[in-house]
Design a protein around this motif. Structure first.
Motif, PDB file in Angstrom:
ATOM      1  N   ALA A  73       0.254 -65.027 -35.618  1.00  0.00           N
ATOM      2  CA  ALA A  73       0.082 -63.578 -35.567  1.00  0.00           C
ATOM      3  C   ALA A  73      -0.989 -63.229 -34.541  1.00  0.00           C
ATOM      4  CB  ALA A  73      -0.309 -63.049 -36.943  1.00  0.00           C
ATOM      5  N   GLY A  74      -0.973 -61.989 -34.110  1.00  0.00           N
ATOM      6  CA  GLY A  74      -1.979 -61.540 -33.159  1.00  0.00           C
ATOM      7  C   GLY A  74      -3.361 -61.479 -33.789  1.00  0.00           C
ATOM      8  N   PRO A  75      -4.400 -61.272 -32.977  1.00  0.00           N
ATOM      9  CA  PRO A  75      -5.769 -61.333 -33.485  1.00  0.00           C
ATOM     10  C   PRO A  75      -6.223 -60.093 -34.251  1.00  0.00           C
ATOM     11  CG  PRO A  75      -5.789 -60.862 -31.140  1.00  0.00           C
ATOM     12  CD  PRO A  75      -4.364 -61.150 -31.505  1.00  0.00           C
ATOM     13  N   THR A  76      -5.489 -58.996 -34.161  1.00  0.00           N
ATOM     14  CA  THR A  76      -5.890 -57.780 -34.862  1.00  0.00           C
ATOM     15  C   THR A  76      -4.787 -57.341 -35.809  1.00  0.00           C
ATOM     16  OG1 THR A  76      -5.023 -56.316 -33.127  1.00  0.00           O
ATOM     17  CG2 THR A  76      -7.320 -57.042 -32.928  1.00  0.00           C
ATOM     18  N   ALA A 236     -20.428 -66.644 -31.043  1.00  0.00           N
ATOM     19  CA  ALA A 236     -19.509 -65.641 -30.511  1.00  0.00           C
ATOM     20  C   ALA A 236     -19.437 -64.396 -31.378  1.00  0.00           C
ATOM     21  CB  ALA A 236     -18.107 -66.248 -30.355  1.00  0.00           C
ATOM     22  N   VAL A 237     -19.645 -64.548 -32.690  1.00  0.00           N
ATOM     23  CA  VAL A 237     -19.461 -63.420 -33.610  1.00  0.00           C
ATOM     24  C   VAL A 237     -20.611 -63.274 -34.600  1.00  0.00           C
ATOM     25  CG1 VAL A 237     -18.008 -62.429 -35.414  1.00  0.00           C
ATOM     26  CG2 VAL A 237     -16.940 -63.535 -33.453  1.00  0.00           C
ATOM     27  N   TYR A 282     -14.593 -57.854 -33.531  1.00  0.00           N
ATOM     28  CA  TYR A 282     -15.186 -56.682 -32.903  1.00  0.00           C
ATOM     29  C   TYR A 282     -14.236 -55.482 -32.852  1.00  0.00           C
ATOM     30  CZ  TYR A 282     -19.200 -59.509 -31.571  1.00  0.00           C
ATOM     31  OH  TYR A 282     -20.320 -60.298 -31.607  1.00  0.00           O
ATOM     32  N   GLU A 283     -12.933 -55.718 -32.830  1.00  0.00           N
ATOM     33  CA  GLU A 283     -11.996 -54.606 -32.797  1.00  0.00           C
ATOM     34  C   GLU A 283     -11.619 -54.109 -34.188  1.00  0.00           C
ATOM     35  OE1 GLU A 283      -8.559 -55.283 -30.344  1.00  0.00           O
ATOM     36  OE2 GLU A 283      -9.747 -56.080 -28.682  1.00  0.00           O
ATOM     37  N   GLY A 292     -15.555 -50.587 -30.893  1.00  0.00           N
ATOM     38  CA  GLY A 292     -14.519 -51.590 -30.682  1.00  0.00           C
ATOM     39  C   GLY A 292     -14.700 -52.386 -29.412  1.00  0.00           C
ATOM     40  N   ILE A 293     -15.837 -52.260 -28.765  1.00  0.00           N
ATOM     41  CA  ILE A 293     -16.094 -53.018 -27.539  1.00  0.00           C
ATOM     42  C   ILE A 293     -16.288 -54.491 -27.881  1.00  0.00           C
ATOM     43  CG2 ILE A 293     -17.755 -53.384 -25.660  1.00  0.00           C
ATOM     44  CD1 ILE A 293     -18.255 -50.347 -25.717  1.00  0.00           C
TER      45      ILE A 293
END
Length: 343
Positions: A73-76, A236-237, A282-283, A292-293
């Motif tokens: 699946a996609g990341p968001t 990273a997060v 982040y999104e 959301g940057i």
């Protein structure tokens, strides 16, 4: 990792994870009605999710790619579910679905808990079988042995299971889930409690790993897989986004060397997608990051620097061998990883 929109921050102060998962298991004897069979199931993941990343790593280390397919699946996501927006036409090519939610509803109409990854879905019916991520990787090790590749490592050895379970329990409470308890805390007191527990445990792990290459025994085990996926996301997060900022991972010498050692081991770094990781947190978490940057950093080149952990001995795969390179279809895009041509 569940889907959710709106506020992620715990309104009553302390973040508590909903751990009610679908307990059905895929087993060698099929006692829950879902026997291990090549080509029967699809592992649905998002590379952004640390819990899903565990399953991706274990599947690859054990060489189950040809018997257990994988949908990414996609990341968001939105309130309804993870979506297959990375696939042509926005549908999983095997399941024919736009959203993972469909697999949950086919088995449990009106399912009210989180639509989480990783999930194992039966290909023929499109029904979710399980999303119990902790049991899932153990079962890949113990129930799918007939289909492990030649040279597959023993990730959950019988003589070390009690110690692995003990380490996993405290690492989950204070580190894997601890970073979320920091990031989603709804009060200063709840945050400071989680922060204190997180870094006390990281100090404990540093001391444990200073003179030994791996967490339990002299080979990679389930315990290393579970810790790695949190460490890979730390700078990273978690350091900034979740306010876990006493130190960066790259400023903790033992844990940074340990994480680099694993990252440079086949099956770990080549399954880690930093672009998806950053985009997800982040999104999606707009109450924490309203714009959301997505940060441009950190520089990932350090993941490939020498770690020196070989001097501690240990045999990454025990009597086994490393997995071969990932297939073209499952290779993390070069721009999403520091590996690049190093693969």
């Amino acid at each position: 990792m569940p889907t959710k929109t709106g506020s992620y921050i715990a309104g009553d102060g302390e973040f508590t994870r909903d751990q009610r998962y679908i307990a059905t298991r895929v087993t060698a004897d099929g006692r829950d009605g879902f026997p291990v069979e090549p080509g029967r199931y699809r592992l649905v993941v998002s590379r952004a999710c640390p819990w899903a990343n565990r399953a991706i790593i274990v599947r690859r280390l054990l060489g189950l790619e040809d018997v257990l397919s994988m949908g990414v699946a996609g990341p968001t996501h939105d309130a309804r579910s993870w979506t297959f927006d990375l696939d042509p036409g926005g549908r999983d090519p095997v399941l024919g679905m736009e959203r993972l939610q469909e697999a949950y509803f086919r088995r449990f109409p009106g399912y009210e808990r989180g639509i989480t990854v990783p999930a194992i879905v039966e290909e023929s019916t499109g029904r979710v079988v399980t999303n119990d991520y902790a049991q899932m990787t153990i079962d890949l090790s113990l129930e799918w042995t007939a289909f492990h590749r030649q040279g597959a490592p023993v990730l959950y050895p019988p003589d070390a299971r009690a110690e692995i379970d003990e380490v996993n329990a405290v690492v989950f409470a204070d580190v894997n889930n601890g970073v979320y308890r920091c990031g989603f805390a709804g009060s200063q007191a709840a945050y400071e409690d989680a922060y204190g527990r997180l870094f006390a445990r990281l100090d404990w792990l540093s001391a444990r790993l200073e003179g030994r290459r791996y967490l339990v025994g002299d080979t990679i085990t389930e315990a290393d897989v579970r810790l790695f996926t949190t460490l890979a996301r730390f700078d990273a997060v978690y350091h900034g986004h979740f306010k876990c900022n006493r130190e960066k991972l790259s400023e903790m010498p033992v844990l940074w060397a340990y994480a680099r050692d694993l990252f440079q081991t086949p099956g770990f770094g080549d399954t880690t997608d930093f672009d998806h990781i950053k985009r997800h947190y982040y999104e999606v978490h707009r109450d924490i990051n309203p714009t959301g940057i997505v940060p441009a950093g950190p520089d990932l080149a350090g993941w490939l620097t020498p770690h020196g952990r070989e001097a501690l001995g240990g045999r990454p795969f025990g009597d086994g061998t490393p997995p071969g390179p990932p297939s073209a279809a499952e290779t993390v895009p070069a721009g999403h990883t520091p590996l690049g041509d190093a693969r």
